[in-house]
Write a protein that holds these residues in place. Structure first.
Motif, PDB file in Angstrom:
ATOM      1  N   ARG A   1      44.531  31.583  94.869  1.00 51.07           N
ATOM      2  CA  ARG A   1      45.699  31.053  94.147  1.00 51.07           C
ATOM      3  C   ARG A   1      45.614  31.447  92.673  1.00 51.07           C
ATOM      4  N   ASP A   2      44.430  31.337  92.094  1.00 49.12           N
ATOM      5  CA  ASP A   2      44.219  31.675  90.688  1.00 49.12           C
ATOM      6  C   ASP A   2      44.680  33.099  90.387  1.00 49.12           C
ATOM      7  N   VAL A   3      44.207  34.084  91.152  1.00 47.00           N
ATOM      8  CA  VAL A   3      44.555  35.473  90.825  1.00 47.00           C
ATOM      9  C   VAL A   3      46.013  35.794  91.136  1.00 47.00           C
ATOM     10  N   ILE A   4      46.534  35.263  92.230  1.00 44.21           N
ATOM     11  CA  ILE A   4      47.940  35.522  92.554  1.00 44.21           C
ATOM     12  C   ILE A   4      48.848  34.913  91.491  1.00 44.21           C
ATOM     13  N   GLU A   5      48.580  33.677  91.135  1.00 48.91           N
ATOM     14  CA  GLU A   5      49.408  33.009  90.126  1.00 48.91           C
ATOM     15  C   GLU A   5      49.349  33.748  88.795  1.00 48.91           C
ATOM     16  N   GLN A   6      48.159  34.200  88.399  1.00 48.05           N
ATOM     17  CA  GLN A   6      48.041  34.937  87.134  1.00 48.05           C
ATOM     18  C   GLN A   6      48.849  36.234  87.159  1.00 48.05           C
ATOM     19  N   VAL A   7      48.753  36.992  88.248  1.00 50.67           N
ATOM     20  CA  VAL A   7      49.514  38.242  88.350  1.00 50.67           C
ATOM     21  C   VAL A   7      51.008  37.950  88.316  1.00 50.67           C
ATOM     22  N   MET A   8      51.442  36.986  89.113  1.00 56.84           N
ATOM     23  CA  MET A   8      52.875  36.684  89.171  1.00 56.84           C
ATOM     24  C   MET A   8      53.386  36.151  87.833  1.00 56.84           C
ATOM     25  N   LYS A   9      52.600  35.361  87.133  1.00 57.30           N
ATOM     26  CA  LYS A   9      53.004  34.874  85.800  1.00 57.30           C
ATOM     27  C   LYS A   9      53.057  36.024  84.804  1.00 57.30           C
ATOM     28  N   THR A  10      52.058  36.910  84.852  1.00 55.19           N
ATOM     29  CA  THR A  10      52.027  38.072  83.953  1.00 55.19           C
ATOM     30  C   THR A  10      53.277  38.928  84.151  1.00 55.19           C
ATOM     31  N   GLN A  11      53.737  39.036  85.397  1.00 49.22           N
ATOM     32  CA  GLN A  11      54.908  39.861  85.710  1.00 49.22           C
ATOM     33  C   GLN A  11      56.218  39.059  85.678  1.00 49.22           C
ATOM     34  N   GLY A  12      56.153  37.799  85.297  1.00 49.67           N
ATOM     35  CA  GLY A  12      57.354  36.972  85.200  1.00 49.67           C
ATOM     36  C   GLY A  12      57.944  36.577  86.537  1.00 49.67           C
ATOM     37  N   LYS A  13      57.136  36.561  87.598  1.00 52.04           N
ATOM     38  CA  LYS A  13      57.652  36.265  88.931  1.00 52.04           C
ATOM     39  C   LYS A  13      57.248  34.889  89.459  1.00 52.04           C
ATOM     40  N   TRP A  14      56.253  34.247  88.854  1.00 52.51           N
ATOM     41  CA  TRP A  14      55.793  32.953  89.372  1.00 52.51           C
ATOM     42  C   TRP A  14      56.870  31.885  89.178  1.00 52.51           C
ATOM     43  N   ASN A  15      57.375  31.739  87.974  1.00 52.62           N
ATOM     44  CA  ASN A  15      58.388  30.716  87.718  1.00 52.62           C
ATOM     45  C   ASN A  15      59.665  30.991  88.491  1.00 52.62           C
ATOM     46  N   THR A  16      60.021  32.247  88.634  1.00 48.90           N
ATOM     47  CA  THR A  16      61.198  32.624  89.403  1.00 48.90           C
ATOM     48  C   THR A  16      61.055  32.164  90.840  1.00 48.90           C
ATOM     49  N   HIS A  17      59.883  32.411  91.410  1.00 46.79           N
ATOM     50  CA  HIS A  17      59.648  31.983  92.792  1.00 46.79           C
ATOM     51  C   HIS A  17      59.665  30.463  92.876  1.00 46.79           C
ATOM     52  N   PHE A  18      58.972  29.822  91.969  1.00 46.13           N
ATOM     53  CA  PHE A  18      58.852  28.365  91.983  1.00 46.13           C
ATOM     54  C   PHE A  18      60.212  27.702  91.840  1.00 46.13           C
ATOM     55  N   GLU A  19      61.031  28.191  90.904  1.00 47.37           N
ATOM     56  CA  GLU A  19      62.339  27.579  90.666  1.00 47.37           C
ATOM     57  C   GLU A  19      63.287  27.761  91.825  1.00 47.37           C
ATOM     58  N   GLY A  20      63.080  28.833  92.611  1.00 49.36           N
ATOM     59  CA  GLY A  20      63.976  29.076  93.740  1.00 49.36           C
ATOM     60  C   GLY A  20      63.517  28.414  95.014  1.00 49.36           C
TER      61      GLY A  20
END
Length: 175
Positions: free
Chosen positions: A153-172
């Motif tokens: 979870r740590d590495v996936i979340e970091q990559v997705m946050k770095t690329q601006g995709k974590w919040n997008t996924h979470f909000e949707g």
């Protein structure tokens, strides 16, 4: 000057994970019938599913061959699952060739000697906090989490946050 792990995370399109010691804590519960049972972290599962749904490739390469592991991972949407692998470099090369994946776009998380050679080939080698010393030495990022306890979870979340995709996924995702 080499790139920092955060800079490399911008280029990641593919996650590859080992199972025992990465998705699990490396422990095995053996039943009277000889079946080996493992536990996996639900948050790691959520992050892998989020990565798949966000368009990342997620692959599992493991020397273990537990079919229960395959079922769990398929339920998360992961289709590239290589269990019972004796040569992880060969499996990695086949997988990368199949999808024309450049090694520099791969984050691989491993924890022990069988992961060593394949980790030397990828853009970002990572490991859980409790990985073997040899693996820690070659890792561009060492998670503060242990294997089976949120390192994935740590590495996936970091990559997705770095690329601006974590919040997008979470909000949707409102279920």
């Amino acid at each position: 000057m080499s790139k920092s792990y955060k800079e490399i995370m911008n280029d990641i399109t593919t996650f590859i994970f080992d199972v025992d010691g990465v998705l699990t804590d490396g422990s095995v519960f053996v039943t009277n019938e000889g079946e080996m049972l493992r536990t996996m972290n639900i948050r790691d599962g959520y992050a892998m599913k989020a990565a798949v749904e966000s368009g990342y490739k997620v692959c599992i390469i493991s020397g273990g061959s537990n079919e229960g592991v395959r079922v769990r991972l398929r339920n998360l949407g992961i289709t590239d699952i290589y269990l019972g692998t004796t040569n992880k470099v060969e499996t990695f090369n086949e997988y990368a060739g199949l999808y024309q994946i450049k090694p520099e776009n791969v984050l691989y998380m491993g924890d022990d000697i069988p992961d060593y050679h394949v980790m030397k080939l990828v853009g970002l080698a990572t490991c859980p906090q409790d990985a073997s010393p040899e693996i820690k030495t070659i890792s561009g990022y060492i998670s503060h989490k242990h294997g089976g306890k949120g390192a994935v979870r740590d590495v996936i979340e970091q990559v997705m946050k770095t690329q601006g995709k974590w919040n997008t996924h979470f909000e949707g995702n409102h279920d």
